[in-house]
Design a protein around this motif. Structure first.
Motif, short mmCIF file in Angstrom:
data_model
loop_
_atom_site.label_atom_id
_atom_site.label_comp_id
_atom_site.label_asym_id
_atom_site.label_seq_id
_atom_site.Cartn_x
_atom_site.Cartn_y
_atom_site.Cartn_z
N PHE A 33 32.15 122.86 69.05
CA PHE A 33 33.22 123.83 69.21
C PHE A 33 33.02 124.62 70.50
CE2 PHE A 33 34.62 123.62 64.77
CZ PHE A 33 33.51 123.07 64.16
N TYR A 35 34.26 128.37 71.95
CA TYR A 35 34.88 129.65 71.66
C TYR A 35 34.85 130.53 72.89
CZ TYR A 35 34.35 128.76 66.59
OH TYR A 35 34.41 128.25 65.32
N LEU A 43 36.73 136.77 68.93
CA LEU A 43 36.23 135.40 69.02
C LEU A 43 37.40 134.45 68.80
CD1 LEU A 43 33.40 134.13 69.36
CD2 LEU A 43 33.27 134.01 66.89
N LEU A 45 38.85 130.42 69.01
CA LEU A 45 38.52 129.00 69.12
C LEU A 45 39.38 128.37 70.21
CD1 LEU A 45 37.08 126.46 67.97
CD2 LEU A 45 39.03 126.20 66.44
N TYR A 48 37.76 121.87 69.68
CA TYR A 48 36.61 121.29 69.01
C TYR A 48 36.70 119.78 68.94
CZ TYR A 48 38.67 120.95 64.23
OH TYR A 48 39.41 120.65 63.11
N ARG A 50 34.99 116.16 67.05
CA ARG A 50 34.20 115.53 66.00
C ARG A 50 33.89 114.12 66.44
NH1 ARG A 50 37.22 115.33 60.80
NH2 ARG A 50 36.95 117.59 60.91
N ASP A 56 41.20 119.33 68.19
CA ASP A 56 42.12 120.46 68.29
C ASP A 56 41.79 121.23 69.55
OD1 ASP A 56 43.11 123.14 65.97
OD2 ASP A 56 43.69 122.72 68.03
N SER A 58 44.35 123.40 70.69
CA SER A 58 45.54 124.25 70.74
C SER A 58 45.25 125.67 71.21
CB SER A 58 46.21 124.28 69.36
OG SER A 58 45.32 124.78 68.39
#
Lengths: 111, 112
Positions: A33, A35, A43, A45, A48, A50, A56, A58
């Motif tokens: 991730f 941030y 904080l 995001l 991220y 996987r 994602d 966005s």
């Protein structure tokens, strides 16, 4: 003692310059991730991954920010061109299921 | 102009007292909750987690309580120490695997 590492820890740059931040996730973690933390927004995001695939992004301004995972041991966040409003602490975190382990952050100042 | 930052709720406690930090979460579909501690100049550090099928979980000096009826999470710290001074964040998974939604945080100030 496995930890997420981030480089550089501090970066001061001028508006318009390219900035690249790097993250080494904990070995074996399959989720990474990015941030951003500011006094104004808290904080947030940004993106991220996987298994190295972006899931994602966005939360990321796409016109200037890009995030990649060239391999399982390296994640990068790039800003081009940087702007003063990008000044913040950028954290990388990695995990397996739900827990996320954070790195020490990169403090970015854009003048 | 003058910058305006997030107004962090602040909890001020005496050393040795118990602390209770509260968090209201937003998504009734959330299945997993975490408390993080962030000391000045450092990244958030995992403290304790809880799944939605539990209402209480204990760790070393910390206890997390979950009330799903009112969507409320709390972190109790026993015998608070100066080293506990930090910003504490709750986070929920929002029903989605891996992705966490963080609260705005509470500043815990421990007075010696």
């Amino acid at each position: 003692d496995a930890r997420v590492t981030q480089t550089p820890r501090h970066k001061v740059t001028e508006m318009g310059q390219e900035v690249t931040m790097r993250c080494q996730p904990i070995l074996g973690h399959n989720t990474v991730f990015w941030y951003r933390q500011t006094m104004m927004q808290g904080l947030e995001l940004l993106a991220y991954f996987r298994n190295r695939a972006p899931l994602d992004d966005s939360g990321m301004p796409k016109d200037r920010f890009s995030a990649e995972m060239p391999d399982a041991t390296l994640a990068t966040l790039k800003i081009q061109p940087s702007e003063p409003r990008d000044s913040a602490v950028y954290f990388c975190a990695s995990g397996l299921l739900y827990e996320q382990y954070f790195g020490p952050g990169t403090r970015l100042t854009v003048t | 102009g003058e910058s305006v930052g997030l107004h962090l709720p602040t909890l001020s406690v005496q050393e040795g007292d118990n602390s209770i930090i509260n968090c209201a979460y937003s998504n009734s579909a959330s299945d997993y909750f975490i408390w993080y501690k962030q000391e000045s100049g450092k990244g958030p550090q995992f403290i304790i987690d809880i799944r939605s099928n539990m209402d209480k979980r204990q760790g070393q000096r910390v206890t997390v309580l979950l009330n799903k009826t009112v969507k409320h999470l709390s972190l109790q710290i026993a015998a608070t120490q100066p080293g506990d001074s930090a910003v504490y964040f709750c986070a929920e998974d929002g029903g989605a695997t891996n992705k966490l939604i963080f609260g705005t945080g509470t500043l815990l100030a421990v007075q010696p």
